[in-house]
Motif scaffolding. Structure first.
Motif, PDB file in Angstrom:
ATOM      1  N   ARG A  25       6.389   7.387  -6.396  1.00  0.00           N
ATOM      2  CA  ARG A  25       5.943   8.771  -6.200  1.00  0.00           C
ATOM      3  C   ARG A  25       4.434   8.880  -6.366  1.00  0.00           C
ATOM      4  O   ARG A  25       3.761   9.563  -5.599  1.00  0.00           O
ATOM      5  CB  ARG A  25       6.655   9.707  -7.172  1.00  0.00           C
ATOM      6  N   ARG A  26       3.889   8.209  -7.402  1.00  0.00           N
ATOM      7  CA  ARG A  26       2.456   8.263  -7.643  1.00  0.00           C
ATOM      8  C   ARG A  26       1.679   7.650  -6.469  1.00  0.00           C
ATOM      9  O   ARG A  26       0.637   8.161  -6.042  1.00  0.00           O
ATOM     10  CB  ARG A  26       2.125   7.511  -8.935  1.00  0.00           C
ATOM     11  N   THR A  27       2.211   6.557  -5.923  1.00  0.00           N
ATOM     12  CA  THR A  27       1.576   5.914  -4.776  1.00  0.00           C
ATOM     13  C   THR A  27       1.564   6.846  -3.579  1.00  0.00           C
ATOM     14  O   THR A  27       0.535   7.014  -2.904  1.00  0.00           O
ATOM     15  CB  THR A  27       2.310   4.611  -4.420  1.00  0.00           C
ATOM     16  N   TRP A  28       2.701   7.465  -3.287  1.00  0.00           N
ATOM     17  CA  TRP A  28       2.788   8.364  -2.129  1.00  0.00           C
ATOM     18  C   TRP A  28       1.868   9.564  -2.276  1.00  0.00           C
ATOM     19  O   TRP A  28       1.206   9.976  -1.324  1.00  0.00           O
ATOM     20  CB  TRP A  28       4.237   8.826  -1.949  1.00  0.00           C
ATOM     21  N   THR A  29       1.837  10.138  -3.478  1.00  0.00           N
ATOM     22  CA  THR A  29       1.009  11.327  -3.701  1.00  0.00           C
ATOM     23  C   THR A  29      -0.468  11.015  -3.476  1.00  0.00           C
ATOM     24  O   THR A  29      -1.184  11.747  -2.786  1.00  0.00           O
ATOM     25  CB  THR A  29       1.215  11.867  -5.126  1.00  0.00           C
ATOM     26  N   LEU A  84      -5.357  10.857   0.055  1.00  0.00           N
ATOM     27  CA  LEU A  84      -6.374  10.006   0.671  1.00  0.00           C
ATOM     28  C   LEU A  84      -6.496  10.290   2.160  1.00  0.00           C
ATOM     29  O   LEU A  84      -7.601  10.453   2.695  1.00  0.00           O
ATOM     30  CB  LEU A  84      -6.030   8.535   0.429  1.00  0.00           C
ATOM     31  N   PHE A  85      -5.363  10.358   2.857  1.00  0.00           N
ATOM     32  CA  PHE A  85      -5.381  10.522   4.307  1.00  0.00           C
ATOM     33  C   PHE A  85      -5.529  11.972   4.746  1.00  0.00           C
ATOM     34  O   PHE A  85      -5.668  12.236   5.946  1.00  0.00           O
ATOM     35  CB  PHE A  85      -4.111   9.915   4.915  1.00  0.00           C
ATOM     36  N   ALA A  86      -5.492  12.911   3.810  1.00  0.00           N
ATOM     37  CA  ALA A  86      -5.631  14.320   4.171  1.00  0.00           C
ATOM     38  C   ALA A  86      -7.057  14.678   4.578  1.00  0.00           C
ATOM     39  O   ALA A  86      -7.275  15.685   5.246  1.00  0.00           O
ATOM     40  CB  ALA A  86      -5.183  15.209   3.005  1.00  0.00           C
ATOM     41  N   HIS A  87      -8.023  13.874   4.187  1.00  0.00           N
ATOM     42  CA  HIS A  87      -9.427  14.171   4.459  1.00  0.00           C
ATOM     43  C   HIS A  87      -9.869  13.485   5.745  1.00  0.00           C
ATOM     44  O   HIS A  87      -9.794  12.254   5.863  1.00  0.00           O
ATOM     45  CB  HIS A  87     -10.287  13.679   3.293  1.00  0.00           C
ATOM     46  N   ALA A 101       0.819  -1.212   0.000  1.00  0.00           N
ATOM     47  CA  ALA A 101       0.000   0.000   0.000  1.00  0.00           C
ATOM     48  C   ALA A 101       0.851   1.259   0.000  1.00  0.00           C
ATOM     49  O   ALA A 101       0.461   2.281  -0.564  1.00  0.00           O
ATOM     50  CB  ALA A 101      -0.929  -0.004   1.215  1.00  0.00           C
ATOM     51  N   LEU A 102       2.021   1.195   0.628  1.00  0.00           N
ATOM     52  CA  LEU A 102       2.867   2.383   0.757  1.00  0.00           C
ATOM     53  C   LEU A 102       3.839   2.578  -0.400  1.00  0.00           C
ATOM     54  O   LEU A 102       4.401   3.661  -0.547  1.00  0.00           O
ATOM     55  CB  LEU A 102       3.654   2.305   2.069  1.00  0.00           C
ATOM     56  N   THR A 103       4.055   1.547  -1.204  1.00  0.00           N
ATOM     57  CA  THR A 103       5.112   1.642  -2.215  1.00  0.00           C
ATOM     58  C   THR A 103       4.603   1.544  -3.650  1.00  0.00           C
ATOM     59  O   THR A 103       4.804   2.469  -4.444  1.00  0.00           O
ATOM     60  CB  THR A 103       6.174   0.557  -1.976  1.00  0.00           C
ATOM     61  N   LEU A 104       3.953   0.440  -3.993  1.00  0.00           N
ATOM     62  CA  LEU A 104       3.641   0.188  -5.401  1.00  0.00           C
ATOM     63  C   LEU A 104       2.151  -0.029  -5.672  1.00  0.00           C
ATOM     64  O   LEU A 104       1.804  -0.555  -6.726  1.00  0.00           O
ATOM     65  CB  LEU A 104       4.423  -1.037  -5.893  1.00  0.00           C
TER      66      LEU A 104
END
Length: 400
Positions: free
Chosen positions: A217-221, A226-229, A79-82
């Motif tokens: 990078r795309r995964t992290w962004t 997602l978690f900002a809300h 979930a955090l990488t790819l």
């Protein structure tokens, strides 16, 4: 990620569009469904085989619990990488490649004499790639079926998973009378290979996907958005933590009562099957949300009976009732999907699934660690109490 719900061209909701039979008549959904069923069966058999092997070798409740659910720890790495690969331009090919990786890993577990350290390393590796496969499969599911049929489709898959686990544990127990755990791994590998062939024969490529190349990078962004809300964070918290702690309770069944662990595990799966049937098929979206909080309470409360070490029949009924509570995930997942733009729904669903699976591993570790110092029954009670506390303290306003 926009905080408002995405708009997608769904077909109007009708009975035909959301019925189980109508879903199964669709070639692509049928293929995803059958391959999913075979994958769950293979996972159940391989988990049962590894848990049996570790329990016989070590006698440790902690290691046995981790061996049965430890692959979930690695899902968070996916979930955090790819996880953005779930929204790549060729999801069918991605799913096939990930299925092949799982096949190799399960086949390797069938090798006799493999050290336990190597088996646990394989377990974590498989968990990583399986999390990517789950995100890819769920992304395809959201494209294969209209939005009005998504909850029934997930309900049908959950029901099948519950029934398959019941059958899988029963079949696994029978097969272990004639096969070694290594033979059980071989059966699981064959089922995984068959599931891969089904995907290849039935599912086509879908492409409403991101034009940018998926990667770290795309995964992290996307995850950061997602978690900002706050609303999405609360939904994920309620999807992950209470469920994970209850799975930790179930991970102690072998240590609690080795002779009747299969009965308790089957009762839990039967309850999950019943809950998904009622909530996913018989209730509409409004009623699903109305009963969501009560279902989350039901998920944990019956396990408090383990404080008095009830008779096996009472324990099985309690576990079955608690299993019904797992159906609370359906209304929560519906709300999360509503807040997800089309182009990244594979990653978001993959993150949700990976977090839920990871918390199952954490729950197993917490419960197993407690059982090292307390009795298994007391550890089950404590884990259930923690689950209940999280549900009461972190109630999402929109789900009540």
């Amino acid at each position: 990620m926009p905080s408002h719900p995405s708009v997608r061209p769904d077909t109007p909701p009708t009975t035909a569009a959301t019925g189980y039979r109508a879903l199964l008549r669709d070639r692509e959904f049928g293929g995803l469904y059958l391959s999913f069923t075979l994958t769950v069966t293979a996972s159940t058999l391989s988990g049962f085989a590894l848990g049996t092997l570790v329990n016989h070798r070590t006698g440790s409740p902690f290691l046995t619990a981790v061996s049965m659910y430890g692959a979930t720890f690695a899902t968070v790495l996916g979930a955090l990488t790819l996880m953005s690969v779930a929204d790549g331009k060729r999801p069918r090919r991605t799913l096939l490649l990930l299925q092949l990786v799982s096949l190799v890993g399960i086949a390797a577990q069938a090798v006799p004499g493999l050290p336990l350290a190597a088996r646990f390393a394989l377990l974590l590796t498989l968990g990583f790639f399986q999390s990517l496969g789950t995100g890819t499969r769920l992304g395809l599911l959201a494209e294969v079926v209209p939005g009005s049929a998504y909850a029934p489709a997930r309900s049908l898959m959950n029901i099948t998973a519950g029934g398959t686990v019941i059958i899988g544990y029963a079949v696994g127990a029978v097969l272990l009378r004639y096969l070694s755990p290594y033979g059980l791994f071989a059966v699981a590998a064959a089922l995984t290979a068959l599931g891969t062939a089904v995907v290849a024969a039935t599912v086509r490529e879908h492409s409403i996907r991101l034009t940018r190349r998926p990667g770290l990078r795309r995964t992290w962004t996307t995850n950061a958005e997602l978690f900002a809300h706050p609303g999405r964070r609360m939904l994920l918290l309620n999807l992950w933590v209470p469920n994970g702690l209850i799975v930790g309770c179930e991970a102690l069944f072998l240590s609690y009562d080795p002779g009747r662990a299969g009965t308790l595990l089957a009762a839990a799966s039967a309850g999950m099957l019943l809950g998904d049937l009622i909530v996913g098929r018989l209730l509409d979206a409004e009623r699903r949300r109305l009963f969501a909080f009560a279902l989350r309470l039901l998920l944990a409360a019956p396990f408090l009976l383990f404080a008095v070490h009830p008779p096996v029949l009472v324990a099985a009924v309690a576990v079955g009732l608690a299993g019904v509570g797992f159906a609370a995930t359906l209304p929560l997942q519906e709300q999360l999907l509503e807040q997800t733009p089309d182009a990244i729904r594979g990653q978001v669903q993959g993150v949700e699934s990976a977090g839920r699976m990871t918390w199952q591993g954490i729950g197993a570790a917490i419960a197993g660690g407690l059982a090292q110092y307390l009795t298994p029954g007391t550890a089950i009670t404590v884990a259930a109490g923690l689950s209940l506390a999280v549900t009461l303290l972190c109630r999402p306003r929109s789900t009540a």
